[in-house]
Design an enzyme around this catalytic site. Structure first.
Site, PDB file in Angstrom:
ATOM      1  CG  HIS A   1      -1.916   1.045   1.293  1.00 21.38           C
ATOM      2  ND1 HIS A   1      -2.107   1.841   2.390  1.00 21.38           N
ATOM      3  CD2 HIS A   1      -2.816   1.457   0.376  1.00 21.38           C
ATOM      4  CE1 HIS A   1      -3.088   2.692   2.161  1.00 21.38           C
ATOM      5  NE2 HIS A   1      -3.533   2.484   0.938  1.00 21.38           N
TER       6      HIS A   1
ATOM      7  CD  GLU B   1      -3.038   2.316  -3.091  1.00 19.46           C
ATOM      8  OE1 GLU B   1      -4.022   3.065  -3.196  1.00 19.46           O
ATOM      9  OE2 GLU B   1      -2.016   2.641  -2.431  1.00 19.46           O
TER      10      GLU B   1
ATOM     11  CG  ASP C   1      -3.062   6.912  -3.313  1.00 20.67           C
ATOM     12  OD1 ASP C   1      -4.126   6.304  -3.227  1.00 20.67           O
ATOM     13  OD2 ASP C   1      -2.136   6.784  -2.469  1.00 20.67           O
TER      14      ASP C   1
ATOM     15  CG  HIS D   1      -3.215   9.305   0.246  1.00 14.02           C
ATOM     16  ND1 HIS D   1      -3.796  10.105   1.219  1.00 14.02           N
ATOM     17  CD2 HIS D   1      -4.073   8.290   0.042  1.00 14.02           C
ATOM     18  CE1 HIS D   1      -4.948   9.568   1.592  1.00 14.02           C
ATOM     19  NE2 HIS D   1      -5.147   8.462   0.898  1.00 14.02           N
TER      20      HIS D   1
ATOM     21  CD  GLU E   1      -7.308   5.326  -3.861  1.00 12.94           C
ATOM     22  OE1 GLU E   1      -6.501   4.758  -3.106  1.00 12.94           O
ATOM     23  OE2 GLU E   1      -8.165   6.141  -3.461  1.00 12.94           O
TER      24      GLU E   1
END
Ligand code: G3P
Ligand code: MG
Length: 235
Positions: A6, A33, A35, A48, A107
């Site tokens: 993450h 993952e 963003d 993020h 994301e």
């Protein structure tokens, strides 16, 4: 159960930086993952928060800054002195350092006050990098996922962080039952896992950083968890 690093190996290096992604790869992560957001000048960067300040030494909205302005900032010092001078990376820089075999959970951060078509540009870049097959596009902005899927039938992960009344019905009714349901650890329950699996969807859980919870998720048949510790199951 798969472990998705993450924001990279963000328990060990500053989140969403090249160091965090390099470390995740070195630790053997099979999936990461991150963003993505769009800068003022239309570049896709990896960060993020919508605002600067928590992990970078700046102020203001990301969407109001150019890539050049963002590249001036330090995204590592907040974590430790060792990472001083770390930069906010672009999505292209992630492609340069993460091997193609590693699955990407991208994301897309999109706001109602900024409806520029970030999903189109992200798709273009992922496609240009030859990574569509190994990517899952997720977002809390379900309209954005719908628009992306209508343009290109990619893998989409519907991110939620609330106790939906009828989650499968929500996905089916909105034509979002395509690949995965990405629920928060706070709101998952075994019945929903079963219903999602019966509907042909994978269940991914964010974010799990405690071994006991990770084991519980595994026992519940969760397909993958997002964790800042890629080694959570053995650490
Ligand atoms: O994709 C899982 C997770 O990253 C969603 O929440 O706020 O950590 O981006 P957030
Ligand atoms: Mg995220």
């Amino acid at each position: 159960m798969e472990i998705i690093a993450h924001r990279g190996a963000s328990g060990y290096a500053p989140e969403n930086t090249l160091s965090a992604f390099k470390l995740a790869v070195e630790m053997g992560a099979k999936a990461i993952e991150f963003d993505v957001q769009m800068t003022k000048d239309g570049e896709i960067i990896v960060h993020h928060d919508y605002f600067l300040g928590r992990t970078v030494n700046g102020k203001g909205f990301i969407k109001n800054k150019t890539l050049a302005e963002l590249k001036e900032l330090d995204a590592g010092s907040w974590f430790s002195k060792e990472y001083e001078g770390e930069k906010i990376p672009t999505i292209k820089e992630i492609f340069d350092i993460v091997p193609k075999g590693v699955e990407l959970h991208i994301e897309i951060k999109k706001l109602n006050i900024d409806r520029r078509e970030i999903e189109k540009e992200v798709f273009r870049l992922v496609s240009e990098a030859g990574r569509i097959e190994s990517s899952v596009f997720s977002s809390f902005d379900h309209e954005c996922l719908k628009q992306l899927f209508e343009l290109h039938p990619v893998k989409i992960g519907v991110l939620v962080s609330s106790n939906l009344v009828e989650p499968v019905k929500y996905l089916v009714d909105n034509n979002l039952n395509k690949y995965s349901f990405n629920q928060s650890v706070a709101f998952i329950k075994p019945e929903v896992v079963k219903n999602m699996h019966d509907a042909g969807l994978k269940v991914f859980i964010h974010s799990v950083n405690e071994i006991e919870i990770a084991k519980q998720m595994e026992n519940w048949g969760i397909d993958a968890i997002f964790s800042k510790y890629p080694d959570i199951m053995t650490k």
